[in-house]
Design an enzyme around this catalytic site. Structure first.
Site, short mmCIF file in Angstrom:
data_model
loop_
_atom_site.label_atom_id
_atom_site.label_comp_id
_atom_site.label_asym_id
_atom_site.label_seq_id
_atom_site.Cartn_x
_atom_site.Cartn_y
_atom_site.Cartn_z
N HIS A 224 -5.22 4.41 -0.59
CA HIS A 224 -6.04 3.48 -1.25
C HIS A 224 -5.96 2.24 -0.30
O HIS A 224 -6.75 1.26 -0.70
CB HIS A 224 -5.43 3.36 -2.79
N LYS A 226 -6.81 -0.42 2.75
CA LYS A 226 -8.06 -0.73 3.54
C LYS A 226 -7.55 -1.74 4.76
O LYS A 226 -6.99 -2.85 4.45
CB LYS A 226 -9.11 -1.66 2.73
N ASP A 231 -7.77 -4.49 19.06
CA ASP A 231 -7.19 -4.79 20.22
C ASP A 231 -5.91 -5.58 20.06
O ASP A 231 -5.41 -6.56 20.84
CB ASP A 231 -8.27 -6.19 21.00
N HIS A 404 -14.33 -6.32 -7.91
CA HIS A 404 -13.28 -5.23 -7.70
C HIS A 404 -12.05 -6.14 -6.75
O HIS A 404 -11.35 -5.38 -6.19
CB HIS A 404 -14.08 -4.37 -6.59
N LYS A 406 -8.76 -7.85 -5.88
CA LYS A 406 -7.31 -7.73 -6.56
C LYS A 406 -6.65 -8.86 -6.08
O LYS A 406 -6.31 -8.84 -4.91
CB LYS A 406 -6.79 -6.51 -6.38
N ASP A 411 1.66 -20.27 -10.13
CA ASP A 411 1.98 -21.73 -9.97
C ASP A 411 1.36 -22.39 -8.60
O ASP A 411 1.86 -23.42 -8.23
CB ASP A 411 3.69 -21.93 -9.69
#
Length: 486
Positions: A224, A226, A231, A404, A406, A411
């Site tokens: 899951h 990404k 370089d 979508h 997350k 604080d």
């Protein structure tokens, strides 16, 4: 005497009942002998009872967190290499502020990656701009490009990224791509996949699924993460799959997908490179060697400098690292907890942590998308709302599309940002990645983004929530029984 139940049918019926009883007993004994959470154990037993034979088959394929012996053996080998590469991780814990030293220790010891301070993070909150920036970086690449995504889809700017990668390969840039076998199934079946191979792009399917693999490993364990590394100097990570939201999942009727990413420079790029290399060697069946690690030279943007570590999690790699760190972060909150997540099926431990924070006087806000692409998850999520609202937690539903992103801010100075949803699948099943950021400036930027989302949210009211129809409550209850499996 006439027998209305012919003998063969009676015997078959008895045999069918006996077999079903044996299968239910087998599942009961198995969940007793394995370390399933009580809710998950009950859900599997219930599923096996109400779906004769089918429930047992589902448990056989999906019931236990196993990646198969072959992958497990490769995983242990690469973990030893990673520990060798990052022998200094324990010495990096002190880079965190004193108030978060315990979380810093957990992150480095569970995640096995160092805490870095020669790194910079630029928050990107517009998907179109993110994809344009990514294409620009790919066009300027001279040495190597490494990419891994749960979903690589077709259409719009996603195709522009694919075309840019092909141009890079033609220039002689080494290109390595990992896509999840299920999440990216449309791309894998498309002409782009074969064009990549033809142009010399090394593309592999993560956790490939087949009838044989489903027997020996859990089929719904997915990659899951990404990540992009270009370089050895620039990287990307966050919640955005390689998709153009103007084209992606239009038939889901949830509106345009809203995501955020970070563009990374500096020391953290090395950690992200190591993670992609780890996934290439462990989660794919590739026989192609990954490029040798370069001599690192770190360049970062001082204005975006942050103290940050990556925290990967997944079967066999850590003991639920992200769940432990999220819980510890919420317990440490003194003033505020701000969460944004599309899928929210928190389970008992996270629910109690959020309730306790609110009862202590901490301002707890959870921003959720009102309608997800998974109705089961949507209804299971709502089963938790009443208890949270009663404790003083603020729940806001985003109505402008499929939110979508997350993230979590504690604080106003500690952030978690990445791929982890607040549900069982992200916490315990999939291979995930979060960035643990000890930086007030980054936290402020993430807070502003969450505040921007809130402008198109409706906050739930406990009094009105009690008035929802009985049919909605029944759907929530039914889906809640299956929530440990979602």
């Amino acid at each position: 005497m006439f027998n209305i139940f012919p003998e063969p049918i009676t015997l078959l019926g008895i045999a069918a009942v006996a077999i079903q009883f044996a299968l239910v007993t087998a599942v009961v004994l198995r969940v007793m002998l394995t370390r399933h959470p009580p809710g998950s154990s009950f859900a599997w037993i219930l599923l096996t009872v109400i779906l004769p034979y089918v429930g047992f088959f589902l448990y056989l394929v999906l019931g236990e967190k196993t990646i198969g012996r072959w992958h497990a053996r490769k995983l242990r080998k690469e973990q030893r290499k990673r520990r060798q590469a990052f022998r200094h991780i324990m010495h990096t814990e002190a880079k965190a502020p004193d108030k978060y030293r315990a979380i810093s220790k957990m992150a480095t010891r569970l995640g096995k990656y160092p805490l870095t301070d020669d790194s910079s993070l630029k928050l990107l909150d517009d998907t179109d701009e993110t994809l344009v920036r990514l294409i620009q970086d790919i066009n300027e690449a001279k040495k190597a490009i490494f990419m891994e995504f749960y979903i690589w889809d077709l259409g719009g700017k996603a195709d522009d990224v694919s075309a840019a990668l092909i141009r890079a390969a033609r220039r002689g840039v080494q290109c390595f791509v990992i896509v999840d076998d299920i999440g990216s199934s449309r791309f894998i079946k498309s002409e782009w996949f074969y064009m990549f191979k033809h142009e010399g792009i090394h593309i592999e399917k993560a956790l490939p699924v087949s009838l044989l693999s489903a027997i020996f490993a859990r089929a719904d364990i997915r990659l899951h993460r990404k990540i992009v590394v270009i370089d050895y100097k620039i990287a990307y990570s966050g919640s955005l799959n390689l998709v153009d939201p103007h084209f992606f999942k239009k038939n889901a009727h949830v509106g345009q997908w809203i995501d955020a990413m970070v563009r990374v420079k500096g020391e953290l790029v090395a950690s992200l490179y190591h993670l992609i290399a780890f996934d290439w060697k462990v989660l794919t069946d590739s026989s192609i060697d990954f490029p040798a690690e370069p001599v690192w030279s770190y360049e970062y943007d001082p204005k975006d400098r942050a103290t940050v570590a990556i925290v990967p999690s997944g079967p066999g790699t850590s003991d639920d690292a992200n769940q432990r760190i999220i819980l510890e972060a919420i317990h440490s909150a003194k003033q505020s907890v701000e969460i944004v997540t599309p899928y929210f099926v928190p389970g008992e431990s996270l629910t109690l942590a959020l309730q306790n924070a609110a009862l202590k006087g901490v301002n707890v806000k959870i921003v959720l998308t009102k309608k997800t692409d998974s109705p089961l998850v949507t209804f299971a999520s709502r089963r938790y709302f009443e208890d949270l609202l009663q404790s003083g937690v603020h729940i806001l539903e985003y109505e402008k599309g499929m939110l979508h992103t997350k993230g979590l801010v504690i604080d106003g100075d500690l952030s978690l940002f990445g791929t982890v949803n607040m549900d069982n699948r992200s916490m315990h099943i999939n291979y995930e990645l979060m960035l643990l950021v000890f930086d007030k400036e980054f936290a402020i930027k993430l807070q502003r983004l969450i505040a921007l989302y809130q402008e198109t949210c409706t906050e739930l009211c406990l009094r009105d929530w009690h008035k929802r129809p009985l049919t909605e409550r029944m759907k929530e209850g039914a889906c809640f029984l299956l929530s440990p499996l979602l």
